[in-house]
Write an enzyme that holds these catalytic residues in place. Structure first.
Site, mmCIF file in Angstrom:
data_model
loop_
_atom_site.group_PDB
_atom_site.id
_atom_site.type_symbol
_atom_site.label_atom_id
_atom_site.label_comp_id
_atom_site.label_asym_id
_atom_site.label_seq_id
_atom_site.Cartn_x
_atom_site.Cartn_y
_atom_site.Cartn_z
ATOM 1 N N ARG A 106 0.883 -1.177 0.000
ATOM 2 C CA ARG A 106 0.000 0.000 0.000
ATOM 3 C C ARG A 106 0.914 1.218 0.000
ATOM 4 O O ARG A 106 1.653 1.431 0.971
ATOM 5 C CB ARG A 106 -0.911 -0.023 1.227
ATOM 6 N N CYS A 260 -16.362 1.161 0.509
ATOM 7 C CA CYS A 260 -15.171 0.360 0.815
ATOM 8 C C CYS A 260 -14.778 0.424 2.291
ATOM 9 O O CYS A 260 -14.084 -0.458 2.775
ATOM 10 C CB CYS A 260 -14.001 0.794 -0.074
#
Ligand code: CP
Ligand code: NVA
Length: 301
Positions: A106, A260
């Site tokens: 990430r 999300c």
């Protein structure tokens, strides 16, 4: 040593057929887990998880997922590694990939993960960058398929920022040929490089038009990680971009709501919607686990 590993940096790394097969496998893995059937298909494999920014779902779903498949995960906060002191990404990629079987990252810049992948001898998975969040869209699609099994004649609506989630939603709709209506405030549209020429994907001038007769209504925070400095100005710009019960009523009567997460109730969505009967956000969050297990199998087998 694999000199040409498969990576998953954006959804375009998979074909429509591969995406559908992966979702079907994820649904199978979900059933196996619910039935307490062991499924150690990646026994002994090691996943390195490198994070430049915070995470709850991505970290835990990948870590639990690889353990359930018989492997193990290593958590690396990049700021606590030599990456945080400026060791070049290409050196880091060569070293880490020589020791593990799979890497999930990430990062802020999308360029960081592409550079890592170019220098990695093992598959690299994008766990979110400023431009894309493809793993989330696998879980979103799985949730859509569980609710609308034949995936036909569906309209998806994106309300809010033209951000990483919006870009990956566009990419998924384009690959699968789904209709997508996008409504963002002026100045926050997705960049043109993320907008394919397609008569099924359109930018709408108002929220009502975007949401009308939709089957899947999806949104995200107004200020993503890295945008915190602009939070105040974004609150003003996005004030009219809220998914609430009134505009959900314009959608199809069987419409579902996706987010999300993490969510900000009272900003991009009201509590009434996210905690209401049309919301599928908990199913969507759990599906991160199953979809990414199928993805890891695909990349390693
Ligand atoms: N949706 C998502 O990626 O959540 P995390 O930031 O908690 O990983
Ligand atoms: N757009 C959000 C998604 C978080 C999962 C962000 O990048 O912060």
């Amino acid at each position: 040593m694999n000199t040409n590993p498969k990576h998953f940096l954006t959804l375009s790394d998979l074909t429509a057929e591969q995406i559908i097969a992966l979702i079907d496998r994820a649904i199978e893995l979900k059933t196996q887990r619910k039935n307490h059937q062991p499924h150690p298909t990646l026994e002994g494999k090691i996943l390195a998880m490198i994070f430049e920014k915070a995470s709850t779902r991505t970290r835990i779903s990948f870590e639990a997922g690889i353990i359930q498949l018989g492997g193990q995960a290593l958590f690396i906060a990049s700021k606590d590694s030599q990456m945080g002191r400026g060791e070049p990404i290409f050196d880091t990629a060569k070293v880490i990939s020589s020791m593990v079987d799979l890497v999930m990252m990430r990062t802020y810049s999308h360029q960081t993960i592409t550079e890592f992948a170019e220098n990695s001898t093992v598959p690299v998975i994008n766990g979110l960058t400023e431009e894309h969040h493809p793993c989330q869209l696998l879980a979103d699609l799985m949730t859509i398929k569980e609710n609308f099994p034949n995936l036909e004649n569906l309209k998806i609506t994106w309300i809010g920022d033209g951000n990483n989630m919006c870009n990956s939603t566009i990419e998924l709709a384009h690959i699968l040929g789904l209709e997508l209506a996008i409504y963002t405030p002026e100045g926050y549209q997705p960049q043109s490089k993320h907008l394919p020429k397609s008569n099924k994907i359109k930018l709408c001038n108002n929220l009502e038009e975007a949401i009308k007769d939709s089957h899947i209504v999806s949104t995200d925070v107004w200020a993503s990680m890295g945008d915190e400095q602009q939070a105040k100005q974004r609150q003003k710009a996005f004030a009219h971009c809220q998914v609430n019960q009134k505009n959900m009523q314009l959608a199809d009567k069987n419409a579902i709501f996706l987010h999300c997460l993490p969510a900000h109730r009272g900003e991009e969505v009201t509590a009434e919607v996210i905690d209401g009967t049309q919301s599928r956000v908990w199913q969507q969050a759990e599906n991160r686990l199953h979809a990414q297990k199928a993805l890891m199998e695909h990349l390693l087998n």
